[in-house]
Design an enzyme around this catalytic site. Structure first.
Site, PDB file in Angstrom:
ATOM      1  CB  SER A  78      50.686  44.376  38.920  1.00  8.26           C
ATOM      2  OG  SER A  78      51.595  42.903  39.001  1.00  8.26           O
ATOM      3  CG  ASP A 250      48.561  37.773  43.843  1.00  6.41           C
ATOM      4  OD1 ASP A 250      49.360  37.474  43.095  1.00  6.41           O
ATOM      5  OD2 ASP A 250      48.071  38.593  44.090  1.00  6.41           O
ATOM      6  CG  HIS A 283      48.085  39.249  39.808  1.00  6.65           C
ATOM      7  ND1 HIS A 283      48.844  39.781  41.552  1.00  6.65           N
ATOM      8  CD2 HIS A 283      48.381  39.907  39.462  1.00  6.65           C
ATOM      9  CE1 HIS A 283      50.114  41.083  41.012  1.00  6.65           C
ATOM     10  NE2 HIS A 283      50.323  40.990  39.314  1.00  6.65           N
TER      11      HIS A 283
END
Length: 309
Positions: A78, A250, A283
């Site tokens: 991320s 995601d 994610h």
């Protein structure tokens, strides 16, 4: 987040690697400063620009020195991928020379196609700027002010925050309840409000650029030009080994944004760029899924071993 046989740090250690874990500044694990208290506004005067330009190079340099000048494999997830892209695109010779490769999970670079209802709504209603101009320097997700704004976002038409994690990250396929409970005991962590403003700027504008101070005079003072300089990910050295892994569910690292990123890397040496797509992953799956060891970490380890040869 998971058991020792499922967590990447332990898997890397079992594979013979020294493992160093860096905490982003502002989190409960990284509140130290040589002169400032976290109560000082100046303590929070940073965005991911500083993480990419100062913190990541300092971490790599430290690990490189402590490990007998061995070149470092980097793993980011991320925001940890965004700062790597930014740092590598600056082609800092010392930094690139100390790194052997980078494995970037749920890669973040372009953000204009973000499909997370919570992130999109926050950016669209200027969530970051609203807090910033209220004088809230620290963005604390557990604090009363942020909680009220998240509540307001969740009451927007079409946004159902029944499962707050899913509405933010996407529908994760493979988390078990115990790992989610561990996650919730440690997350979410605080960041600088300025950092949240910066990310909101990227979502709204579709750019990868330095922080925009909002007017030509302030930008010129900081950058010597009226608009913030852009980061050019295509400037990452073509022979620098990259492993990218992204998921079809995601909503923060959206598939359209990742394809835009891969397109920007089209000049990269084909044997130095590995791209993995997992259709059912969202994610959080990349760091918490019970099957990530087989699906993500085994290919990642194979990639690292290939660069070690």
């Amino acid at each position: 987040m998971n058991s020792p046989d499922e967590s990447l740090g332990y898997i890397l250690a079992d594979g013979g690697y020294d493992v160093w874990i860096a905490n982003s500044r502002g989190t409960v694990y990284s509140r130290g400063h040589t002169t400032l208290s976290s109560n000082d506004p100046a303590y929070w005067d940073w965005s991911w620009d500083e993480l990419a330009g100062n913190d990541l190079p300092a971490v790599v340099q430290y690990v490189h020195a402590q490990s007998g000048k061995q070149r470092v494999h980097y793993v980011g997830h991320s925001l940890g991928t965004l700062i790597a892209f930014a740092a590598l695109s600056q082609r800092q010779p010392q930094l690139v020379g100390m790194m052997r490769s980078a494995a970037l999970l749920s890669p973040i670079a372009y953000l204009d196609k973000v499909s997370s209802p919570l992130a999109r709504a926050a950016a669209d209603i200027f969530l970051g700027e609203a807090l910033y101009w209220l004088g809230l320097d620290e963005f604390d997700p557990t604090g009363e002010t942020v909680h009220k704004l998240v509540t307001d976002v969740c009451s927007e038409p079409g946004i159902n925050c029944y499962n707050l994690m899913s509405v933010f990250t996407g529908d994760n396929c493979c988390l078990d309840n115990s790992s989610v409970q561990v996650f919730l005991a440690h997350e979410p962590q605080a960041s600088a409000t300025k950092n949240m403003v910066h990310l909101a700027q990227m979502i709204r504008r579709g750019t990868i650029a330095k922080y925009d101070y909002g007017n030509a005079a302030d930008n010129t003072e900081h950058y010597g030009q009226a608009t913030p300089p852009s980061y050019d990910v295509s400037a990452i050295p073509d022979d620098f080994p990259l492993f990218l892994s992204y998921g079809g569910r995601d909503t923060l690292s959206d598939t359209q944004d990742v394809r835009h990123l891969v397109q920007a890397l089209e000049s990269h040496d084909s044997d130095k760029l590995t791209v993995q797509y997992l259709e059912d992953y969202a994610h959080a799956d990349f760091v918490m899924a019970g099957n990530a060891k087989a699906r993500v970490y085994a290919p990642l380890m194979a990639f690292f071993k290939l660069q070690d040869n």
